[in-house]
Design a protein around this motif. Sequence first.
Motif, short mmCIF file in Angstrom:
data_model
loop_
_atom_site.label_atom_id
_atom_site.label_comp_id
_atom_site.label_asym_id
_atom_site.label_seq_id
_atom_site.Cartn_x
_atom_site.Cartn_y
_atom_site.Cartn_z
N LEU A 1 2.57 1.67 -3.47
CA LEU A 1 1.60 2.11 -4.47
C LEU A 1 1.39 3.62 -4.37
N ASP A 2 1.17 4.10 -3.15
CA ASP A 2 0.93 5.54 -2.96
C ASP A 2 2.14 6.36 -3.37
N LEU A 3 3.32 5.92 -2.95
CA LEU A 3 4.55 6.66 -3.26
C LEU A 3 4.79 6.74 -4.76
N GLU B 1 2.69 6.29 -7.24
CA GLU B 1 1.66 7.07 -7.93
C GLU B 1 1.90 8.57 -7.74
N ASP B 2 2.21 8.97 -6.51
CA ASP B 2 2.46 10.39 -6.24
C ASP B 2 3.68 10.88 -7.04
N THR C 1 2.70 -5.44 -5.95
CA THR C 1 2.02 -4.15 -5.78
C THR C 1 1.25 -3.75 -7.03
N SER D 1 0.83 -1.20 0.00
CA SER D 1 0.00 0.00 0.00
C SER D 1 0.87 1.26 0.00
N ALA D 2 1.95 1.27 0.80
CA ALA D 2 2.85 2.43 0.87
C ALA D 2 3.55 2.64 -0.48
#
Length: 601
Positions: free
Chosen positions: A244-246, A248-249, A514, A241-242
């Motif tokens: 994926l967020d990183l 994408e950002d 991921t 989850s971490a």
Amino acid sequence: GMCGIAGIIDLTGSHPHDARRLDTNVDALAARGPDDRGTSVRGSVGIGMRRLSIIDVAGGHQPICDERETVEVVANGEIYNYVELRQELIALGHHFRTATDTEVLVHGYRAWGLDGLLPRLEGMFAFALHDIPAATVHLVRDRPGIKPLVYAEHAGALYFASTISALLADGHLPLAPDPLGVRLYLQHQFTPGPATVIAGVRKLPPGHVVTIANGQVAEPRAYWTLPDCRDDRRGNGAWRSALLDLTEDAVVKHMRADVPVGVLLSGGLDSSIVLGLMAAHSDGPIPAFTVGVTGTGFDETPFARLAATRFGATLHPLACTPASFAAAAHDVIAQLTEPVGDPACVPLSLVSRLAREHVKVVLSGEGADELFSGYGYYRRLASARARLLNRCKRVVTHGNRSAGSGYEYVMPGARAAALTPGFDAHADGARATRQLEARWLGNGGGDAINRAARIDIHGFLADDLLPKVDGTTMAHGLEARVPFLDHRMLEAAMTIPGAMKRTGNVGKLIVRDTFRDLLGNDLADRSKHGFSLPIATWFREPLRPLLDEMTSTGLDATPWLDRAAVTRMAEEHIAGADHGRTLWTLYTLVTWFGAVRTGTR
């Protein structure tokens, strides 16, 4: 997208500035920055840049100065979080005169000082910041070293530039080989910083700043270091989850531009992820550029087509043939910021030229292999030290001579020593390797996979992959951005346990897991394919003229190489021995030196 900077700083306090010399060095960067130029001379400090306009195309002329004329900056690269920093600075009462990302450096320095500004920056950059009242210049390079910066002190002046050729353009710096730099290049096929192949010229190390004040050039100091490896015991789900967020950002921020943005698509895991995330945040189809090498038995174009179809991208494929490779090789090498002995530079340059016909900016997947254990040789790691020695594996050897003395075949001791004392001192090479080990390994903490990653981030990535990408794209006025090297990604990757990255032959496990939903199984499970070219075979036939060019006139540029020895190696190769990689490494060095020599007046 500020694409090339240069400057001359008088250290003696007595020289009136010769603006013509600065102009010469700045204009040597024209290919990197075809859209605009600007110079500023204030007292002992002369700085300038050539610009490729990406953000605030109309208003972003440099150098950029604040309204009180206390700080001026020339910058190369992009500050991706400039929108957020700008809002923060406006809230503090700062007045912006442009919409550029560069201007946040000026106001950020005034608001927070250098040590407050640098940790806030997300991006790829090399910049020079002139604090006018303090008569101080800070040269700064981004954390992983995506953008190049070299400097040299000579005859009471400090020169800096984005490229070695721009540094040397005005003819004031002597053009002589650096013995250790040449040896390291022949060992690694790239030159581990801070060394370069030119005597007196140093690379500013990634994540470092060098300050020039009171006629003194300080030693570079690190403002950021790769965190020491430590296992973060989060579960796999939390890491996914971490990550994926990183990612994408990072991709979303890397898409910020006032001009069209595309992707360099290899069909491999990393660039497919970048494309998939770009497509999710874009209205129209993403232009994708891919190069396949014909006649190699391995062509990535079908995989690139699969990824392009999945994400609705517009694919622009390019075939690199032996003939197009041969036609482009000389110019590609001549345009590199420093010699990188990897023949993949040529197809990368060809696809960059194609991309530039459609876009000014491309995103690329570099960095994921280093961060997440993508390379096959990681499975053979007994220790990080073995990995280090593996990177030093190709000292230029000949036949069955021992590896330790192989380079003497190309640079005979007596002749080299006559040119530069110590060229053949074995102790120098041993000492250099020990220094590299200390710098590359850090505290040696963490598991073998993460220690190996650390060595590759500091060595291969910083001084081979990134100069290769920067040099081949910038030569065509194309800006390449590498979202996997967002510094938050680097920091996170160092805390993910090696066991989550690799099991035996399968690397990048956490990345595959991921992004499986985004990519689908066929793309998520693709194995790593390096960009390998049949250079040994090509040298015997389609690239034979390159060898002839090197042994006839090319070696004139490098009198410190043994012409008879190199010629003999070429003849043996034509006759069936395999010196392919060695000959390409030499061809690159010889061609690059010839180009630099021609470019310096």
